[in-house]
Design an enzyme around this catalytic site. Structure first.
Site, mmCIF file in Angstrom:
data_model
loop_
_atom_site.group_PDB
_atom_site.id
_atom_site.type_symbol
_atom_site.label_atom_id
_atom_site.label_comp_id
_atom_site.label_asym_id
_atom_site.label_seq_id
_atom_site.Cartn_x
_atom_site.Cartn_y
_atom_site.Cartn_z
ATOM 1 N N ASP A 69 40.843 43.772 28.537
ATOM 2 C CA ASP A 69 41.521 42.511 28.825
ATOM 3 C C ASP A 69 40.597 41.628 29.652
ATOM 4 O O ASP A 69 39.587 42.090 30.165
ATOM 5 C CB ASP A 69 42.846 42.753 29.572
ATOM 6 C CG ASP A 69 42.700 43.795 30.660
ATOM 7 O OD1 ASP A 69 41.615 43.869 31.280
ATOM 8 O OD2 ASP A 69 43.666 44.540 30.906
ATOM 9 N N ASP A 71 40.421 39.086 32.819
ATOM 10 C CA ASP A 71 41.067 38.515 34.003
ATOM 11 C C ASP A 71 40.262 37.315 34.468
ATOM 12 O O ASP A 71 39.047 37.267 34.299
ATOM 13 C CB ASP A 71 41.138 39.555 35.129
ATOM 14 C CG ASP A 71 42.016 40.728 34.754
ATOM 15 O OD1 ASP A 71 42.928 40.533 33.936
ATOM 16 O OD2 ASP A 71 41.772 41.841 35.260
ATOM 17 N N ASP A 145 36.363 46.610 44.578
ATOM 18 C CA ASP A 145 35.961 47.989 44.886
ATOM 19 C C ASP A 145 34.469 48.267 44.644
ATOM 20 O O ASP A 145 33.743 48.629 45.566
ATOM 21 C CB ASP A 145 36.859 49.001 44.154
ATOM 22 C CG ASP A 145 37.065 48.690 42.682
ATOM 23 O OD1 ASP A 145 36.435 47.738 42.166
ATOM 24 O OD2 ASP A 145 37.851 49.412 42.034
#
Ligand code: ATP
Ligand code: MG
Length: 441
Positions: A69, A71, A145
């Site tokens: 996907d 983002d 992260d």
């Protein structure tokens, strides 16, 4: 204390201005981009905002993979984003982002945010309790992260903006946490599972500094809210490389429930077969039901408990039912398997003993069960792991597709179930005829 002190200094240790890579310096090809995502970026930029494709999609594109996907990150607030699209919804209470719907696609658009690192933002283990403050793009990069997950791609200029050295890490196939590893794992222990999952899924090497604290901090996994733990566990089992991922999770002892479940050679063998099947299905683009997979992971516990119950002279049927209850109560709880899956898991399990009952009308009734297909696939794994004879799964393979005569012939050849191997078929009351008890012919 020291951890917090370092985190506060953290932003200064990284550049506030990005290193910008132009098209020839990265290998993102325009035709690999998603049309819908491009439209959303253009609309935001057209309204005067910054907008980038960010996160996993940029990483996957740079690695030459097709992203799951796309983002988008922007400096526009949700209130500014929403009116730009016909079907856009502000979602989330803690941190609000916008879902833009187009056709059957949903694109997630989030406003740049910064991680809060003051005292009140973490619990006693250092876990971040909130991350709901808007920030600059540089801060947005820092709160992510891994370095390779913090790259921003502008499809208009075809530039990749990098605040954290992510491009070099992509090139080196290196997975590296942003900032001091212990603090970052404490802030969110799920990052430990993500480290292992992303490394296995993408064929990356975990940087030694990001790897070193894993085993020592594994105990922090206990503080993860159950729903989030389940979501991550499911992701790692459905990563397409579940065998390797589970091996790594066990190596660092990140999920103690895996060790508890897979503690015998038979259990290991069965899990290996289930995970290999899952990986193979995903590779050819087939779907995998999470409930089926969890049914498989928990099955060895059911067998173990059932046998223990039989050893106390319990009858086969109650021994099996009690074992299913225990497995769901103990292990499904540890793995936070949601209730809706537990029902399906129990159905798949409950049908297993019925495969061994091949007399009379029983096989026909079993074929009509809505979960027959899943239960049959499950039976094949049991045969492959030598828990039941190969003959049994082969018989059912033929019986399913046979015509009426061939089915009758198969029924005639079916052996009787072994005593104790399954719950006994319920004995029917014999019908009275002419006042006498009919004897079966
Ligand atoms: P996947 O291929 O599984 O989707 P992903 O990296 O895209 O991998 P997402 O959960 O979709 O994972 O997250 C999108 C982005 O959000 C990540 O790339 C990362 O930048 C950021 N992110 C996700 N989880 C965390 C976390 N626990 N801590 C910090 N940043 C995170
Ligand atoms: Mg993603």
């Amino acid at each position: 204390m020291i951890g917090r002190f370092i985190t506060r200094l953290l932003p200064q240790r990284f550049k506030k201005t990005p290193r910008i890579y132009s098209a020839p310096q990265h290998n993102i090809r325009a035709d690999a981009l998603d049309e819908t995502a491009l439209t959303v970026v253009r609309r935001l930029q057209g309204a005067g905002f910054q907008a980038f494709i960010v996160g996993g999609a940029v990483r996957d594109l740079m690695l030459g993979r097709r992203p799951k996907d796309f983002d988008i990150a922007t400096d526009a607030t949700p209130e500014e984003i929403k009116p730009l699209f016909r079907r856009a919804f502000i979602i989330g209470r803690r941190f609000r982002l916008v879902h833009v719907h187009t056709g059957h696609d949903v694109i997630e658009v989030s406003t740049f945010r910064s991680a809060q690192t003051d005292e009140e933002a973490t619990d006693e283990h250092g876990r971040l309790l909130s991350d709901n403050v808007y920030g600059t793009q540089a801060e947005d990069a820092m709160r992510r992260d891994f370095t390779i997950n913090a790259l921003y791609f502008d499809p208009e200029t075809e530039e990749v903006w990098d605040y954290v050295g992510g491009v070099n890490d992509v090139r080196a196939y290196r997975l590296k946490l942003i900032g001091p590893p212990v603090t970052r794992y404490r802030e969110d222990p799920v990052r430990m599972l993500r480290a292992v999952r992303l490394a296995a899924k993408l064929g990356l090497t975990l940087a030694p500094t990001s790897e070193a604290p894993l085993t020592k901090l594994a105990a922090l996994m206990r503080n993860i809210p159950p729903a989030r733990l389940f979501e991550e566990t499911q992701k790692l089992l459905l990563s397409g490389n579940a065998q390797e991922t589970v091996a790594q999770v066990r190596r660092y002892q990140l999920l103690p429930s895996f060790d508890a479940l897979l503690n015998t050679p038979a259990a290991e063998r069965f899990a290996a077969i289930a995970l290999a099947h899952t990986d193979a299905r995903l590779k050819i683009g087939k779907t995998v039901s999470p409930a089926y997979l969890f049914a498989a992971l928990l099955w060895p516990a059911v067998i173990r408990d059932r046998d223990a119950n039989l050893a106390t002279n319990m009858k086969p049927a109650p021994a099996f039912i009690a074992a299913m209850d225990t497995a769901l109560e103990e292990h499904a709880k540890m793995l936070a398997v949601p209730r809706r899956f537990q029902g399906i898991i129990r159905e798949i399990w409950s049908l297993q003993p019925r495969f061994e009952q091949r007399q009379g009308q029983r096989p026909y009734r079993l074929l009509e069960q809505p979960r027959f297909r899943a239960a049959y696939d499950f039976l094949c794994m049991r045969a492959e792991s030598r828990e039941v004879p190969q003959e049994l799964s082969e018989w059912w393979e033929k019986f399913q597709d046979a015509d009426a005569d061939a089915r009758k012939a198969l029924l005639a050849t079916a052996p009787k179930p072994e005593a104790g191997s399954s719950p006994r078929p319920r004995r029917r009351r014999k019908k009275r005829q002419n006042g006498k008890i009919a004897t079966s012919a």
